[in-house]
Write a protein that holds these residues in place. Sequence first.
Motif, short mmCIF file in Angstrom:
data_model
loop_
_atom_site.label_atom_id
_atom_site.label_comp_id
_atom_site.label_asym_id
_atom_site.label_seq_id
_atom_site.Cartn_x
_atom_site.Cartn_y
_atom_site.Cartn_z
N ALA A 243 -4.30 -6.21 12.89
CA ALA A 243 -4.54 -6.32 11.52
C ALA A 243 -6.14 -5.91 11.22
CB ALA A 243 -4.17 -7.39 10.93
N ILE A 244 -6.32 -5.00 10.18
CA ILE A 244 -7.79 -4.97 9.53
C ILE A 244 -7.55 -5.33 8.21
CG2 ILE A 244 -9.35 -3.39 9.00
CD1 ILE A 244 -8.41 -1.55 11.06
N THR A 245 -6.81 -4.94 7.44
CA THR A 245 -6.81 -5.47 6.13
C THR A 245 -5.30 -5.95 5.58
OG1 THR A 245 -6.12 -3.07 5.13
CG2 THR A 245 -8.50 -3.83 5.10
N SER A 246 -4.32 -5.72 6.63
CA SER A 246 -3.10 -6.10 6.44
C SER A 246 -2.73 -7.65 6.62
CB SER A 246 -1.95 -5.35 7.22
OG SER A 246 -2.36 -5.25 8.48
N ALA A 247 -1.73 -8.13 6.75
CA ALA A 247 -1.31 -9.63 7.05
C ALA A 247 -1.31 -9.57 8.68
CB ALA A 247 0.00 -10.04 6.37
N ALA A 248 -0.61 -8.52 9.23
CA ALA A 248 -0.76 -8.57 10.69
C ALA A 248 -0.33 -7.20 11.20
CB ALA A 248 0.65 -9.73 10.93
N GLY A 249 -0.87 -7.15 12.33
CA GLY A 249 -1.01 -5.63 13.09
C GLY A 249 0.53 -6.05 13.95
N THR A 250 1.12 -4.86 14.47
CA THR A 250 2.12 -5.05 15.39
C THR A 250 1.48 -5.98 16.83
OG1 THR A 250 3.23 -3.13 14.92
CG2 THR A 250 3.49 -3.79 17.19
N ALA A 251 0.53 -5.54 17.33
CA ALA A 251 -0.46 -6.34 18.47
C ALA A 251 -0.08 -7.84 17.91
CB ALA A 251 -1.77 -5.85 18.78
N ASP B 240 3.99 -6.02 -5.48
CA ASP B 240 2.62 -5.34 -4.94
C ASP B 240 2.13 -5.68 -3.38
OD1 ASP B 240 -0.33 -4.94 -4.55
OD2 ASP B 240 -0.53 -5.32 -6.81
N ASN B 241 2.25 -4.68 -2.76
CA ASN B 241 1.92 -4.59 -1.34
C ASN B 241 0.71 -5.43 -1.07
OD1 ASN B 241 4.61 -3.69 -0.54
ND2 ASN B 241 3.89 -1.56 -0.39
N LYS B 242 -0.30 -4.81 -1.37
CA LYS B 242 -1.59 -5.02 -1.10
C LYS B 242 -1.96 -6.52 -1.75
CE LYS B 242 -3.83 -0.55 -1.65
NZ LYS B 242 -4.70 0.37 -2.44
N PHE B 243 -1.39 -7.20 -2.62
CA PHE B 243 -1.60 -8.43 -3.21
C PHE B 243 -0.84 -9.37 -2.32
CE2 PHE B 243 -0.41 -11.90 -6.08
CZ PHE B 243 -1.76 -12.36 -6.48
N ILE B 244 0.31 -9.02 -1.88
CA ILE B 244 0.86 -9.88 -1.01
C ILE B 244 0.26 -9.96 0.52
CG2 ILE B 244 3.10 -10.01 0.57
CD1 ILE B 244 4.56 -8.87 -1.95
N ARG C 220 -2.96 -9.73 0.86
CA ARG C 220 -4.19 -10.77 0.45
C ARG C 220 -4.02 -12.07 0.52
NH1 ARG C 220 -5.75 -6.39 -3.25
NH2 ARG C 220 -5.06 -7.75 -5.13
N ILE C 221 -2.69 -12.39 0.04
CA ILE C 221 -2.28 -13.92 -0.15
C ILE C 221 -2.02 -14.21 1.28
CG2 ILE C 221 -0.34 -15.43 -0.58
CD1 ILE C 221 0.10 -13.67 -3.20
N ALA C 222 -1.28 -13.47 2.34
CA ALA C 222 -0.87 -13.84 3.57
C ALA C 222 -2.41 -14.10 4.42
CB ALA C 222 -0.13 -12.76 3.99
N ARG C 223 -3.50 -13.15 3.98
CA ARG C 223 -4.66 -13.42 4.70
C ARG C 223 -5.38 -14.57 4.40
NH1 ARG C 223 -6.24 -9.27 8.04
NH2 ARG C 223 -8.30 -9.69 7.81
N ALA C 224 -5.46 -14.90 2.99
CA ALA C 224 -5.81 -16.07 2.49
C ALA C 224 -5.25 -17.18 3.14
CB ALA C 224 -5.92 -16.25 1.02
N LEU C 225 -4.26 -17.34 3.49
CA LEU C 225 -3.42 -18.52 4.15
C LEU C 225 -3.70 -18.47 5.59
CD1 LEU C 225 0.05 -18.31 2.07
CD2 LEU C 225 -2.19 -20.02 1.84
N GLY C 226 -4.39 -17.54 6.05
CA GLY C 226 -4.80 -17.59 7.48
C GLY C 226 -4.17 -16.52 8.53
#
Length: 448
Positions: A199-207, A432-436, A438-444
């Motif tokens: 992941a770069i900006t997403s909640a998770a990448g496939t790896a 909102d894909n981007k907002f969701i 961001r929430i996931a990344r804020a949670l770790g």
Amino acid sequence: MKLAVKDLDIGTGGPLIAVLHSSDAQRMDLHFEDRVRLSHGKRRVVAILDITSSQGVVRQGVIGLMDELVKELGVRDGQNIEVQLEQKPASLQHIRSKLDGACLSEEQLGEIVYDITRNKLSEIEIAYFVASTYIRGLNADEVAALTKAMVKYGETLDFPPPVMDKHSIGGVPGNRTTMVVVPIVAAAGLTIPKTSSRAITSAAGTADVMEVLARVEVPLPELRHIVKRVGACMVWGGALALAPADDRIIRVESPLSLDAEGQMIASVLAKKRSVGATHVLIDIPVGAGAKVWDMERGERLRGLFEGIGKQLGMEVHVLLTDGAQPIGNGIGSALEARDVLWILLGDERAPADLRKKSIMMAGKLLEMGSAAPLGEGVKLAEELLRSGKAYRKMVEIIDAQGRRASRPEELVLGRQTEEVRAARPGTIRSADNKFIARIARALGSPEG
């Protein structure tokens, strides 16, 4: 001019950087980002120059070397080396030509990629190249030439054809189709060596998601062995030297989230060609919040991917899919891994949307690889999933890479939960894909 070495004990992660005191630089008529040839015994290295006025970094008569240069020259603190001005690489003139609006030849793009790969260009110079392609664009011939150069100056894999691969350009949380598609396709006897990103900006990448289940940092010789034995893999591409110039370009693009079409197409197809893919399925999610927001751009990308893929000797097929909302039940590494395992195990809790999309994509790949007749791919994919063959293949892949978990109950999920109820009954019209994300990344996520 001879100068004493100071080991700065700092690594750049790429560029070969030497540091001079400003008084020495002035005396030698050297400037920031000039090239200098460093000589020690029979070893010769060209470095990019940085300049400081701080005596604490390097004093007069001393040249500071980053870790990469110390290793290349085989020197120690206090040893003397010869320092001479060197001409800047021709690739910089090609980058300037692109900034001026010129079309670059295959040879010129090859020189740029070679210099990026060999750490002969600084981050600033690579940034100018990225900016030139973002502003001026790349035509189809330039994209094909850039792709070929990225493949040429990196490691490659070679397996008997057909070799299948897939890619999604991203932007949709939970879109973990790869981890369902790969075991289905491999269970049908096709070869599918899948390298993926973190992941770069997403909640998770496939790896990141696959790493919940198995080791994903696999050396190239071991990866070759795994694919020959199991028929598939799902590993982190960043641990390999496949199209390494692309990784440095992406690193420069990331701070401003630049995603020039030509660079993106070359990036995707170079990674596919590097693993020896002959048949590639590209998923382009389209919709508000996705990377591609309208069908017009999606159709343009489809034409470019398929046309350039043909130039490179690959059969590329592009699917335009719904990217207006997240897919699957969970967002984040462990929850997305659970969705995948539920689907492969036929669990009633499996997300229907992710299952349907994965089967559709796997079916198309089965037809492309002649494992199923035209129009029968989805039926075969469904059978491989329902029979448990796809799950058993997934376990093979997990074991080959180094098992961490293969059952949903083995996954470690977050301990804290909060149930949020709607204030009133109704229908969810959009998400909102981007907002969701961001929430996931804020949670770790993806680590948490």
